[in-house]
Design an enzyme around this catalytic site. Structure first.
Site, PDB file in Angstrom:
ATOM      1  N   LYS A  86      -0.836  -0.344   5.310  1.00  0.00           N
ATOM      2  CA  LYS A  86      -1.692   0.052   4.175  1.00  0.00           C
ATOM      3  C   LYS A  86      -1.075  -0.573   2.926  1.00  0.00           C
ATOM      4  CE  LYS A  86      -3.771   4.363   2.564  1.00  0.00           C
ATOM      5  NZ  LYS A  86      -5.123   3.903   2.315  1.00  0.00           N
TER       6      LYS A  86
HETATM    7  N1  PMP Z   1      -9.524   2.133   6.356  1.00  0.00           N
HETATM    8  C1  PMP Z   1      -9.034   1.855   5.134  1.00  0.00           C
HETATM    9  C2  PMP Z   1      -9.084   0.460   4.634  1.00  0.00           C
HETATM   10  C3  PMP Z   1      -8.498   2.884   4.351  1.00  0.00           C
HETATM   11  O1  PMP Z   1      -8.016   2.623   3.115  1.00  0.00           O
HETATM   12  C4  PMP Z   1      -8.483   4.205   4.838  1.00  0.00           C
HETATM   13  C5  PMP Z   1      -7.919   5.317   4.003  1.00  0.00           C
HETATM   14  N2  PMP Z   1      -6.532   5.445   4.196  1.00  0.00           N
HETATM   15  C6  PMP Z   1      -8.995   4.441   6.123  1.00  0.00           C
HETATM   16  C7  PMP Z   1      -9.510   3.386   6.849  1.00  0.00           C
HETATM   17  C8  PMP Z   1      -8.961   5.803   6.722  1.00  0.00           C
HETATM   18  O2  PMP Z   1      -7.644   6.110   7.112  1.00  0.00           O
HETATM   19  P1  PMP Z   1      -7.074   7.577   7.092  1.00  0.00           P
HETATM   20  O3  PMP Z   1      -7.965   8.391   7.977  1.00  0.00           O
HETATM   21  O4  PMP Z   1      -5.711   7.452   7.646  1.00  0.00           O
HETATM   22  O5  PMP Z   1      -7.101   8.047   5.685  1.00  0.00           O
END
Ligand code: PMP
Length: 315
Positions: free
Chosen positions: A158
């Site tokens: 991320k």
């Molecule tokens: N894809 C992206 C690009 C994101 O930024 C997020 C948010 N973190 C998600 C998917 C969803 O991930 P999560 O369920 O871990 O928040």
């Protein structure tokens, strides 16, 4: 309490937000050389408790992101969990919160690279309401921007700089009158939303792009797959999905820490099903919402309490 007076964790200690400054030439700010997490805390007024959701999974992913970016976090996952709960307790939150841990290259000089530049680690928190105004569902479009490919930048991490991709897609969607973008991968398969994973329901089965489809491996995505299988007895399929499968879907929804579970009512002007919240999405969303508030005993292990057993109480 204003954001500037709130307590953050930076430079290895608890400071006020205002004290934790970042200089203009900081690498992370100029080159996007950082990685982060987004974590939610849900306030349960009956219990007077702030439950942090899947805290360990988020800090494990942060460690993975940092490893991919050759960065070092000076704290173990257990220590990070302790710091995050202590931080929320110090801020005495009695409302939903968003927790933002960040690891970034903090040298203040010129020259883009990952090696030979020191890392910094910080956590800030902010009260949080709704990511989307979405009781009627979202109008989505397929973006003209493609999701970054793993051959260009690691999609499993991320990464702060990677969010220019999301920002371009989301802004284009909104300027064109939609609520959210769906990004295809460079080979034309469905990837995800700007900051959320995507699921579709067809003939009672749940489909989502598999982790090789250039998606972030969402923590809510994993939770929803577990709930669908274990609690709803629904068959789940992780595979490459075509654009036209979006148009043919019975139900479509996004998942994310900030977004929760939010249904899509149309894609590229084509209604999804009858355009209303479908039964599978509804069941999953209601279950997820009960879990994050601590109302499902079986899933209490997904939550870390902020105040239980702590000297600082919310009252
Ligand atoms: N894809 C992206 C690009 C994101 O930024 C997020 C948010 N973190 C998600 C998917 C969803 O991930 P999560 O369920 O871990 O928040």
């Amino acid at each position: 309490m204003s954001l500037y007076e709130s307590t953050v964790f930076a430079q290895g200690r608890f400071l006020t937000y205002d004290e934790a400054r970042v200089g203009l030439l900081t690498h992370g700010l100029n080159y996007g050389t950082g990685c982060f997490e987004g974590i939610r805390g849900y306030w349960n007024a009956d219990e007077r408790e702030l439950h942090l959701v899947l805290l360990r999974e988020h800090f494990e992913r942060l460690h993975t992101s940092a490893r991919i970016l050759l960065m070092h976090i000076p704290h173990s996952v257990d220590e990070l969990m302790e710091i995050a709960t202590e931080l929320c307790a110090r801020n005495r939150y009695e409302e939903n919160v968003y927790i933002r841990p960040l690891v970034y290259k903090n040298a203040e000089d010129v020259g883009v690279r990952l090696t030979g530049v020191d890392d910094a680690f910080a956590i800030a928190t902010i009260p949080f309401k709704h990511y989307y105004d979405a009781s009627a569902g979202l109008k989505a479009c397929v973006s003209s921007w493609r999701r970054i490919d793993d051959t260009m930048a690691p999609v499993r991490a991320k990464i702060t700089g990677g969010y220019i991709n999301a920002a371009l897609a989301k802004s284009e969607a909104q300027m064109n009158g939609f609520d959210e973008a769906i990004l295809l991968s460079s080979d034309g398969h469905v990837a995800e939303g700007s900051a959320a994973n995507l699921f579709l329901v067809k003939r009672g089965k749940l489909f989502t792009p598999d982790p090789t489809q250039n998606v972030l491996e969402g923590i809510t995505r994993r939770a929803v797959l577990t709930l669908a299988q274990d609690e709803l007895g629904i068959e789940v399929v992780e595979r490459a999905l075509d654009r036209s499968e979006l148009y043919a879907a019975d139900e479509l929804f996004f998942t994310g820490t900030a977004a929760g579970l939010v249904f899509v009512n149309s894609v590229d002007h084509r209604p999804v099903g009858d355009g209303r919240l479908g039964p599978v999405t509804r069941a999953l969303r209601e279950l997820y919402e009960r879990i994050v508030l601590g109302r499902e005993t079986k899933y209490r292990s997904w939550l870390t309490p902020t105040y239980a057993g702590r000297r600082v109480s919310a009252a």
